[in-house]
Motif scaffolding. Structure first.
Motif, PDB file in Angstrom:
ATOM      1  N   ARG A 104     -12.231  -1.852   3.158  1.00  0.00           N
ATOM      2  CA  ARG A 104     -12.301  -1.028   1.564  1.00  0.00           C
ATOM      3  C   ARG A 104     -13.087  -1.151   1.618  1.00  0.00           C
ATOM      4  NH1 ARG A 104     -10.499   0.293  -2.771  1.00  0.00           N
ATOM      5  NH2 ARG A 104     -11.902  -0.315  -4.890  1.00  0.00           N
ATOM      6  N   ARG A 105     -14.089  -2.683   2.152  1.00  0.00           N
ATOM      7  CA  ARG A 105     -15.574  -3.372   2.019  1.00  0.00           C
ATOM      8  C   ARG A 105     -16.755  -1.688   3.010  1.00  0.00           C
ATOM      9  NH1 ARG A 105     -16.833  -7.809  -1.017  1.00  0.00           N
ATOM     10  NH2 ARG A 105     -18.934  -7.887  -0.774  1.00  0.00           N
ATOM     11  N   VAL A 106     -15.949  -1.480   4.107  1.00  0.00           N
ATOM     12  CA  VAL A 106     -16.532  -0.763   4.338  1.00  0.00           C
ATOM     13  C   VAL A 106     -16.401   0.461   3.878  1.00  0.00           C
ATOM     14  CG1 VAL A 106     -17.373  -2.543   6.048  1.00  0.00           C
ATOM     15  CG2 VAL A 106     -15.070  -0.618   6.467  1.00  0.00           C
ATOM     16  N   GLY A 107     -15.607   1.435   3.145  1.00  0.00           N
ATOM     17  CA  GLY A 107     -15.175   2.702   2.879  1.00  0.00           C
ATOM     18  C   GLY A 107     -13.881   3.114   2.825  1.00  0.00           C
ATOM     19  N   ILE A 108     -13.162   1.991   3.275  1.00  0.00           N
ATOM     20  CA  ILE A 108     -12.071   3.097   4.215  1.00  0.00           C
ATOM     21  C   ILE A 108     -11.065   2.196   3.177  1.00  0.00           C
ATOM     22  CG2 ILE A 108     -10.965   3.391   5.829  1.00  0.00           C
ATOM     23  CD1 ILE A 108     -12.862   2.802   7.910  1.00  0.00           C
ATOM     24  N   ARG A 109      -9.938   3.428   2.521  1.00  0.00           N
ATOM     25  CA  ARG A 109      -8.796   3.497   2.194  1.00  0.00           C
ATOM     26  C   ARG A 109      -7.717   2.675   3.240  1.00  0.00           C
ATOM     27  NH1 ARG A 109      -3.929   5.131   0.689  1.00  0.00           N
ATOM     28  NH2 ARG A 109      -2.825   4.179  -1.329  1.00  0.00           N
ATOM     29  N   ALA A 110      -6.487   1.619   2.749  1.00  0.00           N
ATOM     30  CA  ALA A 110      -5.564   1.369   4.104  1.00  0.00           C
ATOM     31  C   ALA A 110      -4.551   1.247   3.008  1.00  0.00           C
ATOM     32  CB  ALA A 110      -5.775   0.542   4.684  1.00  0.00           C
ATOM     33  N   LEU A 111      -3.588   1.970   3.156  1.00  0.00           N
ATOM     34  CA  LEU A 111      -2.254   1.488   2.114  1.00  0.00           C
ATOM     35  C   LEU A 111      -1.280   0.182   3.368  1.00  0.00           C
ATOM     36  CD1 LEU A 111       0.287   1.984   0.490  1.00  0.00           C
ATOM     37  CD2 LEU A 111       1.323   3.621   2.679  1.00  0.00           C
ATOM     38  N   VAL A 112      -1.061  -0.978   3.100  1.00  0.00           N
ATOM     39  CA  VAL A 112      -0.601  -2.003   3.086  1.00  0.00           C
ATOM     40  C   VAL A 112       1.312  -2.220   2.999  1.00  0.00           C
ATOM     41  CG1 VAL A 112      -0.206  -4.329   3.572  1.00  0.00           C
ATOM     42  CG2 VAL A 112      -2.376  -3.104   2.597  1.00  0.00           C
ATOM     43  N   LEU A 113       1.672  -1.971   4.029  1.00  0.00           N
ATOM     44  CA  LEU A 113       3.492  -2.400   4.338  1.00  0.00           C
ATOM     45  C   LEU A 113       3.559  -3.501   4.194  1.00  0.00           C
ATOM     46  CD1 LEU A 113       4.681   1.353   6.346  1.00  0.00           C
ATOM     47  CD2 LEU A 113       3.606   1.264   3.657  1.00  0.00           C
ATOM     48  N   GLU A 114       4.287  -4.126   2.920  1.00  0.00           N
ATOM     49  CA  GLU A 114       4.743  -5.279   2.650  1.00  0.00           C
ATOM     50  C   GLU A 114       6.602  -5.100   2.676  1.00  0.00           C
ATOM     51  OE1 GLU A 114       5.917  -9.458   2.990  1.00  0.00           O
ATOM     52  OE2 GLU A 114       4.104  -8.476   3.879  1.00  0.00           O
ATOM     53  N   ARG A 115       7.213  -6.130   3.959  1.00  0.00           N
ATOM     54  CA  ARG A 115       8.901  -5.701   3.809  1.00  0.00           C
ATOM     55  C   ARG A 115       9.851  -6.434   2.718  1.00  0.00           C
ATOM     56  NH1 ARG A 115      11.151  -9.233   9.043  1.00  0.00           N
ATOM     57  NH2 ARG A 115       9.639 -11.234   7.957  1.00  0.00           N
ATOM     58  N   SER A 116       8.424  -7.564   1.812  1.00  0.00           N
ATOM     59  CA  SER A 116       9.393  -8.128   0.796  1.00  0.00           C
ATOM     60  C   SER A 116       8.875  -7.548  -0.356  1.00  0.00           C
ATOM     61  CB  SER A 116       8.513  -9.616   0.402  1.00  0.00           C
ATOM     62  OG  SER A 116       9.060 -10.368   1.701  1.00  0.00           O
ATOM     63  N   ASN A 406     -19.860   8.425  11.936  1.00  0.00           N
ATOM     64  CA  ASN A 406     -18.907   9.952  11.487  1.00  0.00           C
ATOM     65  C   ASN A 406     -19.019  10.468  10.155  1.00  0.00           C
ATOM     66  OD1 ASN A 406     -18.586   9.904  14.753  1.00  0.00           O
ATOM     67  ND2 ASN A 406     -17.915   7.971  14.496  1.00  0.00           N
ATOM     68  N   GLY A 407     -18.822   9.244   8.975  1.00  0.00           N
ATOM     69  CA  GLY A 407     -18.917   9.888   8.150  1.00  0.00           C
ATOM     70  C   GLY A 407     -17.324   9.973   7.590  1.00  0.00           C
ATOM     71  N   LYS A 408     -16.496  10.016   8.658  1.00  0.00           N
ATOM     72  CA  LYS A 408     -15.468   9.827   8.658  1.00  0.00           C
ATOM     73  C   LYS A 408     -13.738   9.543   9.575  1.00  0.00           C
ATOM     74  CE  LYS A 408     -14.088  14.506  10.648  1.00  0.00           C
ATOM     75  NZ  LYS A 408     -14.243  16.161  10.420  1.00  0.00           N
ATOM     76  N   LEU A 409     -12.737   9.345   9.518  1.00  0.00           N
ATOM     77  CA  LEU A 409     -12.046   8.778  10.918  1.00  0.00           C
ATOM     78  C   LEU A 409     -11.620   8.985  11.350  1.00  0.00           C
ATOM     79  CD1 LEU A 409      -9.558   6.317   8.695  1.00  0.00           C
ATOM     80  CD2 LEU A 409     -11.454   5.077  10.138  1.00  0.00           C
ATOM     81  N   VAL A 410     -12.763   9.422  12.810  1.00  0.00           N
ATOM     82  CA  VAL A 410     -12.442  10.435  14.012  1.00  0.00           C
ATOM     83  C   VAL A 410     -11.325   9.174  15.187  1.00  0.00           C
ATOM     84  CG1 VAL A 410     -13.616  11.036  15.909  1.00  0.00           C
ATOM     85  CG2 VAL A 410     -14.922  11.455  13.352  1.00  0.00           C
ATOM     86  N   PRO A 411     -10.420  10.654  15.195  1.00  0.00           N
ATOM     87  CA  PRO A 411      -9.324   9.061  16.774  1.00  0.00           C
ATOM     88  C   PRO A 411      -9.829   9.518  17.759  1.00  0.00           C
ATOM     89  CG  PRO A 411      -8.378  11.335  15.480  1.00  0.00           C
ATOM     90  CD  PRO A 411      -9.545  11.538  14.765  1.00  0.00           C
ATOM     91  N   MET A 412     -10.888  10.261  18.000  1.00  0.00           N
ATOM     92  CA  MET A 412     -11.286   9.727  19.714  1.00  0.00           C
ATOM     93  C   MET A 412     -11.786   8.125  19.368  1.00  0.00           C
ATOM     94  SD  MET A 412     -11.944  12.735  22.058  1.00  0.00           S
ATOM     95  CE  MET A 412     -12.450  11.896  23.511  1.00  0.00           C
TER      96      MET A 412
END
Length: 489
Positions: A104-116, A406-412
């Protein structure tokens, strides 16, 4: 026919009304909480889908349960059974939350999955060395914790057989000493940095499929939800599902078990602020005061593989007092008797073999692991949580640089960034695992008879312990800076 149509319409309208009430209640919950899924005085947190109910136990504030009617939750989830994400992190422990904050601090949102259904605070407390505080500073959360806890300046090592006491300095040149914190406080400090929708609770992955070598990945959850993601990061602990998918060898049993907990003294205690360790043949215990009313305690001991762990916390407490610590000073067993049973944990100590970390598949395409999912280790140098924070910064730095360039997430490009992360972390992780295992064996001092006890008391603590502790003198670096146009909102 008419009556059937009317009956069907009534049922349909009734379901929509119930769903609307749930959404309205959730909206009210959001509007009245600065961080909707965190109740700041409680170890449990909730999401929009899981408002929690709280009550008081004798030990203090503890989370009770999820929302009472789970059918309402399932109705909401049916509206969004397929989700698309840029990055998914499995596990909301230290590694998972810290990685999400770093991204997040570098500008990327991530979804965290928690089983509890809430943030887990098993472990009661942990000691963080200078390397961890550098990482927390890079994440922007160190300032939340440092005012609340004292720096540990020295440790006292007491041989329970002879009564001899040695003092060892814990200060590391100009880098300070370790600080012991509540695990709950660390998790909440990290979670507060994330938007409420960033963590999805009660979300256990049961399948992971790669659509190509570099993703995307399709994750099937136990509740039927399907999530697709460009990048998958496993921070799901010692028995990591993501590590299994990568083909990493299972962690092995170290030959020792640990019991730990948090003792409560409502009227206060008189224990000094040093770290006190008690040494016996094949056993090692310790106490660390967190404040004037709480003491973190632990004991490790040799145990055969497969030894049963009692399910009742009171039985575990009884075994510690009457068996494992029976030769320890009465002051130690008194601390154990004051344990808040909700914090009591008994667990086998496991580690991943160093060569499995060096030569194993730590990544594959845009899938990788961090924290205990990558390098489980014994707790003898207190580096498990510290190394997880290091991982978060290094992974955030490599992926962040690729994103900014790259301005976005490029898979390679992301795959190359993950390779850089793995290359940087392999040998460091293997070193931590090895040093922790050797330190634990040396401090146990039991299997080698008189020689090992002599080595521990006369050589290890006097000449080698500080060198082993020097492993915490490590700077994992900073996160890359973003342009304003790349910042997340």
């Amino acid at each position: 026919m008419v009556s059937y149509f009317v009956s069907y319409s009534v049922r349909w309208a009734s379901r929509r009304i119930r769903l609307g009430r749930v959404l309205l209640n959730s909206a009210e919950f959001l509007n009245h909480s600065p961080n909707p899924w965190v109740k700041y005085d409680d170890p449990c947190s909730t999401s929009l889908l899981y408002p929690c109910v709280y009550q008081e136990r004798t030990s203090g504030e503890v989370c009770l349960s999820r929302i009472r009617n789970q059918r309402k939750v399932r109705e909401i989830r049916k509206l969004n059974m397929v989700m698309g994400e840029e990055i998914v992190i499995v596990g909301a422990g230290i590694a998972g939350l810290a990685t999400a904050v770093a991204l997040r601090r570098v500008g990327i949102r991530a979804l965290v999955l928690e089983r509890s259904d809430c943030l887990r605070a098993s472990g009661a407390a942990l000691t963080l060395g200078p390397n961890a505080w550098l990482a927390l500073d890079a994440l922007g959360v160190a300032h939340k914790l440092t005012p609340r806890y004292p720096v540990r300046r020295k440790a006292r090592m007491m041989n329970v057989t002879t009564g001899e006491v040695q003092e060892v300095s814990l200060l590391r040149n100009n880098k300070g000493g370790p600080i012991t914190v509540h695990r709950k406080a660390l998790l909440v400090s990290l979670a507060e940095e994330l938007p409420s929708e960033s963590i999805r609770f009660s979300s256990k992955p049961i399948s992971i499929e790669a659509q190509a070598q570099e993703g995307p990945y399709t994750i099937g959850l136990e509740d039927g939800t399907v999530i697709t993601t460009k990048v998958l990061i496993g921070c799901d602990g010692v028995h990591s599902f993501v590590a299994q998918k990568l083909g990493l060898a299972e962690p092995i049993y170290s030959g020792r078990m640990a019991v730990l907990g948090l003792a409560m003294f409502p009227e206060g205690h008189e224990v000094r602020e040093d770290v006190l360790q008690l040494l016996d043949v094949g056993k090692r215990g310790g106490v660390v005061p967190l404040n004037d009313k709480e003491i973190y305690w632990f004991i490790t001991f040799n145990a055969p593989k497969g030894e049963a762990i009692p399910e009742d916390p009171q039985e575990i407490q009884k075994q510690v007092v009457e068996n494992y610590a029976k030769d320890f000073p009465p002051a130690y067993t008194e601390v154990v008797r004051h344990c808040d049973l909700s914090t009591l944990t008994m667990t086998p100590l496991r580690l991943r073999l160093p060569w499995d970390v060096i030569f194993g598949n730590i990544s594959k395409g845009n899938m990788t692991v961090a924290g205990d999912a990558m390098h489980p280790m014994t707790p003898d140098l207190g580096q498990g949580g510290c190394s997880a924070l290091e991982d978060a910064i290094v992974l955030g730095r490599h992926i962040g640089k690729s994103f900014i360039d790259n301005g976005k997430l490029v898979p390679m490009a992301v795959a190359g960034a993950i390779e850089g992360y793995v290359k940087e972390r392999r040998w460091r992780a293997a070193l931590l695992i090895t040093a922790s295992f050797i330190s634990g064996r040396a401090q146990a001092g039991g299997e080698g008879g008189w020689f090992m006890k002599m080595f521990r008391d006369s050589i290890f603590y006097r000449f080698l312990f500080r060198k082993f502790m020097g492993i915490a003198d490590y700077d994992c670096g900073k996160l890359p800076l973003m342009d304003d146009q790349n910042k997340t909102h």
